[in-house]
Design a protein around this motif. Structure first.
Motif, short mmCIF file in Angstrom:
data_model
loop_
_atom_site.label_atom_id
_atom_site.label_comp_id
_atom_site.label_asym_id
_atom_site.label_seq_id
_atom_site.Cartn_x
_atom_site.Cartn_y
_atom_site.Cartn_z
N LEU A 198 0.76 -1.32 -0.03
CA LEU A 198 0.02 -0.20 0.11
C LEU A 198 0.88 1.37 -0.08
O LEU A 198 0.71 2.24 -0.66
CB LEU A 198 -0.89 -0.14 1.13
N ILE A 199 1.80 1.48 0.84
CA ILE A 199 2.72 2.49 0.99
C ILE A 199 3.48 2.79 -0.16
O ILE A 199 3.59 3.86 -0.60
CB ILE A 199 3.66 2.30 2.09
N ILE A 200 3.99 1.45 -0.84
CA ILE A 200 4.75 1.77 -2.30
C ILE A 200 3.90 2.18 -3.18
O ILE A 200 4.06 3.09 -4.04
CB ILE A 200 5.42 0.43 -2.63
N LEU A 201 2.53 1.66 -3.39
CA LEU A 201 1.58 2.27 -4.55
C LEU A 201 1.32 3.92 -4.08
O LEU A 201 1.17 4.67 -5.16
CB LEU A 201 0.47 1.41 -4.40
N ALA A 202 1.00 4.19 -2.90
CA ALA A 202 0.84 5.59 -2.52
C ALA A 202 2.11 6.55 -2.93
O ALA A 202 1.52 7.52 -3.53
CB ALA A 202 0.54 5.73 -1.00
N ALA A 203 3.41 5.85 -2.69
CA ALA A 203 4.52 6.89 -2.97
C ALA A 203 4.43 6.89 -4.65
O ALA A 203 4.67 7.84 -5.00
CB ALA A 203 5.70 5.87 -2.47
N ALA A 204 4.12 5.92 -5.21
CA ALA A 204 4.04 6.00 -6.82
C ALA A 204 3.09 6.73 -7.24
O ALA A 204 3.48 7.82 -7.90
CB ALA A 204 3.72 4.57 -7.44
N MET A 205 1.99 7.15 -6.64
CA MET A 205 0.78 7.86 -7.10
C MET A 205 1.12 9.40 -6.79
O MET A 205 0.83 10.14 -7.42
CB MET A 205 -0.52 7.59 -6.41
N ASN A 264 4.28 10.44 -6.66
CA ASN A 264 5.51 10.66 -7.42
C ASN A 264 6.52 11.17 -6.29
O ASN A 264 7.41 11.94 -6.53
CB ASN A 264 5.52 12.12 -8.31
N LEU A 265 6.77 10.24 -5.28
CA LEU A 265 7.56 10.43 -4.07
C LEU A 265 9.02 9.41 -4.32
O LEU A 265 9.62 9.49 -3.42
CB LEU A 265 6.91 9.96 -2.54
N GLY A 266 8.93 9.03 -5.62
CA GLY A 266 10.35 8.19 -5.82
C GLY A 266 11.63 8.97 -5.57
O GLY A 266 12.69 8.61 -5.46
N LEU A 276 13.40 0.67 1.76
CA LEU A 276 14.44 -0.30 1.27
C LEU A 276 14.10 -1.31 -0.04
O LEU A 276 14.82 -1.56 -0.82
CB LEU A 276 14.85 -1.41 2.28
N SER A 277 12.49 -1.54 -0.10
CA SER A 277 12.15 -2.33 -1.15
C SER A 277 12.11 -1.64 -2.44
O SER A 277 12.64 -2.09 -3.53
CB SER A 277 10.69 -2.68 -1.13
N ILE A 278 11.87 -0.29 -2.51
CA ILE A 278 12.17 0.70 -3.60
C ILE A 278 13.50 0.83 -4.09
O ILE A 278 13.61 0.67 -5.17
CB ILE A 278 11.36 2.06 -3.26
N LEU A 279 14.10 0.91 -2.99
CA LEU A 279 15.82 1.16 -3.42
C LEU A 279 16.27 -0.04 -4.02
O LEU A 279 17.13 0.14 -4.86
CB LEU A 279 16.42 1.68 -1.96
N GLY A 280 15.83 -1.06 -3.48
CA GLY A 280 16.73 -2.42 -4.14
C GLY A 280 16.41 -2.59 -5.59
O GLY A 280 17.13 -2.94 -6.38
N THR A 281 14.76 -2.31 -5.64
CA THR A 281 14.40 -2.67 -7.17
C THR A 281 14.81 -1.81 -8.04
O THR A 281 15.04 -2.21 -9.21
CB THR A 281 12.81 -2.85 -7.08
N ASP A 288 11.61 3.65 -16.18
CA ASP A 288 10.24 4.29 -15.70
C ASP A 288 10.28 3.97 -14.28
O ASP A 288 9.66 2.77 -13.89
CB ASP A 288 9.09 3.80 -16.59
N ALA A 289 10.96 4.62 -13.49
CA ALA A 289 10.97 4.33 -11.93
C ALA A 289 9.56 4.39 -11.25
O ALA A 289 9.14 3.43 -10.50
CB ALA A 289 11.81 5.30 -11.17
N LYS A 290 8.72 5.24 -11.89
CA LYS A 290 7.23 5.28 -11.32
C LYS A 290 6.39 3.78 -11.50
O LYS A 290 6.00 3.09 -10.85
CB LYS A 290 6.62 6.31 -11.89
N GLN A 291 6.80 3.54 -12.78
CA GLN A 291 6.05 2.08 -12.80
C GLN A 291 6.65 0.88 -12.39
O GLN A 291 5.75 -0.03 -11.94
CB GLN A 291 6.16 1.77 -14.44
N GLU A 292 7.98 0.99 -12.13
CA GLU A 292 8.62 -0.21 -11.19
C GLU A 292 8.04 -0.07 -9.76
O GLU A 292 7.76 -1.04 -9.11
CB GLU A 292 10.31 0.21 -11.14
N MET A 293 7.76 1.09 -9.39
CA MET A 293 7.07 1.35 -8.00
C MET A 293 5.86 0.60 -7.99
O MET A 293 5.40 -0.05 -7.06
CB MET A 293 7.06 2.54 -7.49
#
Length: 658
Positions: free
Chosen positions: A129-136, A138-140, A312-317, A331-336
């Motif tokens: 949920l938090i990763i999806l919220a960060a992607a929406m 644009n907090l990458g 850490l999950s976003i950073l690693g991927t 496309d880092a947003k799509q990866e998130m």
């Protein structure tokens, strides 16, 4: 205003919802629609080989990482297949393998050990949920605030910590510890209880794994253009043996333990829950020590893990995708989005938090994967293992799994980065070692926060105290000084205003001796905030009191606009020619004495602040409402800043009417 807020918010959500559900956006968020129409037999062959190779690596690793997370092996397998399937549809980098990793397993243990599997599955749900919220939102970009030295230190410390937790399994010991120091203390306290059978098996497994890892890198195992079909097949077998080494050593250990089960010499894994997991919502309550905890109580127990694990999950991927994208724009947003759904949907099959794995991604790349469809093969292998092989997994020796983990994290210690960091910028050693020691001897999650804090402190320090070059520019004769050039090497914003003001004043008093013209080069000033504008106003006032000329050179249109509020009569030089003309005019008026009252005096109180506009310089003396034009002989000087010299044929700007 507050009355209209619900209506405005509703309109915004509807507009964003329509935009997100548009055909263009949906196609962008489902990359499978791009490569699937072009899929052919060649792609299928590459994906099958790569998928099998990754699956043989993933199955033993996922069981081992479940142990690191404090869970039974079946939870590692549950975490191994859903991420692969989701990434097939939403992933953009064909090489990436999503699943449990050593660092995520360690973090899961840190935050879920008090609640067991329920906490781990809920962590996976919240992670998604938090990763999806960060992607929406644009907090990458926040990931960019974690520097490479901090990442290296964190990864290395985590690898050492994970390896240390597996030593007890290697020695056949059983105890609980808190931290790396406590682990080693208890190892030495219990060293007399070492089981030589487990130690022998574990050390042998490590040696075999390291040797098998080298197989694929040998020249004899690499396919060449002139090889026959038989030779190619043999080299392919050697390659598959090398990348499937984890599965091979685990199977050997399993068979050995099974054959010796009457007098079992090893500590084995024990019963593994058979079958595929039930699809259900994560539990938002948990029973711990006979006490029923609400969702709020669980969040209180998890604490900072709700934020640390997604970061850490976003950073690693994203880091792995950048490393394997082959120079293509990522496309880092799509990866998130992909990673968020991998965790969110994974939690419905009792998965712990997952992310990209560097080791399995490397296996995928070297195996010749063609599309993300290789993840389907990997996922199918994991599900087959869950459906038919779990009854045999109980015979896997724990020493074998410990050896697999230790060999996996051994190469995560980035000791080779210390020397390049030292050569590039010695100050970066500070966040590197602070992060490493804090992660190693305090807590891994706090260590990375400390490292980021140190990095931000250094960044603020460099912004508040920028480098400033001061040089004296000589006239053509190379003896007399023409002016003093002050060059700030960074932008000017509120943290550095006082420092830059003091540095320019010091240059005006000491280097320019309180009378020579000072030129402040604004080429690095990309923007000014209000504090910086007021600081320049104070700087002009300082020079006015000394009746010393101050020129602002190479100012961009934005700088001109920002400084316009100081005085409507202030004009700033934008081109080298404008500045050179002004300097020539000033030196014509008085080549020996100071220029305090001779050029660019406005209202008889204003300081000379580069009064140039539209490529013309008005060198007018305004005194008692009488204007006189200045004249003098031509003046040339060597000017490294401008690289422009005047000629006798060119008319002097001082000949222009005031």
């Amino acid at each position: 205003m507050l009355d209209h807020w619900p209506r405005t918010t509703s309109k915004y959500l509807k507009r964003e919802g329509r935009r997100f559900c548009s055909k263009e956006t949906l196609l962008k968020r489902l990359p499978i629609t791009t490569w699937l129409p072009k899929y052919d037999l060649e792609c299928l062959e590459g994906d099958i080989v790569a998928g099998c190779a990754v699956g043989l690596t993933l199955i033993p690793q996922s069981m081992a990482y479940a142990a690191v997370a404090g869970l039974t092996p079946n939870y590692g397998l549950y975490s191994a297949f859903m991420g692969c399937l989701v990434y097939v549809i939403m992933g953009t980098c064909k090489e990436i393998s999503i699943g449990p990793t050593a660092i995520n397993a360690l973090m899961t243990y840190e935050y879920s050990r008090s609640g067991g599997p329920e906490y781990a599955v809920l962590l996976c749900f919240l992670n998604g949920l938090i990763i999806l919220a960060a992607a929406m939102c644009n907090l990458g970009f926040l990931i960019n605030f974690i520097s490479r030295p901090v990442i290296c230190a964190f990864t290395s410390a985590a690898a050492i910590t994970i390896a240390s937790t597996q030593i007890k399994g290697l020695f056949g010991l059983s105890f609980k510890s808190n931290g790396i120091l406590d682990t080693y203390v208890k190892i030495f306290q219990n060293i007399g209880d070492t089981r030589w059978q487990d130690l022998t098996l574990g050390l042998s497994t490590i040696v075999v794994l390291l040797l098998m890892k080298r197989l694929k890198d040998m020249k004899a195992a690499k396919v060449r253009a002139g090889d026959t079909l038989g030779t190619r097949m043999w080299k392919k077998v050697v390659f598959l043996v090398s990348i499937g080494r984890n599965a091979i050593v685990v199977i050997i250990g399993l068979v050995t333990a099974y054959l010796l089960d009457d007098h079992q010499p090893f500590i084995i894994t024990g019963e593994v829950v058979p079958g595929l997991p039930a699809v259900r919502l994560p539990q938002f309550t948990a029973v711990v020590n006979g006490t029923t905890l609400s969702f709020g109580d669980i969040l209180e127990d998890i604490g900072s893990g709700v934020a640390i694990i997604p970061i850490l999950s976003i950073l690693g991927t994203v880091a792995i995708a950048n490393a394997f994208c082959g120079g293509k724009t990522l496309d880092a947003k799509q990866e998130m989005y992909a990673l968020g759904f991998c965790n969110l949907l994974g939690s419905f099959v009792q998965s712990m938090p997952v992310t990209g794995s560097f080791s399995r991604t490397a296996v995928n790349a070297t195996s010749g994967v063609k599309t993300t469809a290789g993840g389907i093969i990997t996922s199918v292998l994991v599900m087959l293992a869950l459906a038919f092989l779990t009854s045999h997994f109980k015979f896997i020796p724990k020493a074998s799994l410990s050896a697999v983990i230790m060999c996996a994290v051994l190469f995560m210690v980035e000791y080779e980065m210390v020397a390049p960091i030292w050569r590039a910028r010695r100050l970066d050693q500070l966040p590197l070692w602070v992060t490493f020691l804090a992660c190693l001897f305090w807590k891994v999650e706090y260590g990375i926060l400390v490292g980021v804090a140190v990095d931000l402190a250094l960044l603020l320090y460099s912004s508040a105290i920028p480098k400033i070059n001061v040089s004296t520019i000589k006239k053509e004769d190379g003896v007399k000084a023409a002016y003093v050039l002050v060059e700030p090497c960074t932008g000017l914003f509120f943290p550095s205003v006082d420092y830059v003001r003091a540095a320019v004043n010091k240059a005006g008093i000491s280097t320019a001796e309180g009378s020579l013209t000072v030129v402040l080069d604004c080429c690095h000033l990309t923007g000014l905030d209000f504090t910086a504008v007021k600081g320049i106003e104070g700087l002009c006032s300082d020079f006015q009191k000394r009746q010393q000329p101050l020129i602002l050179a190479n100012a961009s249109p934005n700088i001109k606009k920002s400084l316009a509020c100081l005085d409507p009569h202030i004009k700033i030089t934008s081109t080298p020619e404008e500045l050179h003309s002004l300097l020539r005019c000033v030196s014509q008026m008085d080549a020996v004495t100071t220029l305090s009252n001779n050029c660019a005096m406005v209202h008889s109180n204003s300081v000379v602040c580069a009064m140039v506009h539209s490529n013309s310089v008005e060198c007018a003396m305004v005194h008692s409402n009488t204007a006189e034009t200045c004249s003098g002989e031509e003046f040339d000087m060597i000017n490294p800043l401008l690289q422009v010299t005047t000629s006798a044929a060119k008319p002097s700007v001082c000949d222009q009417p005031a």
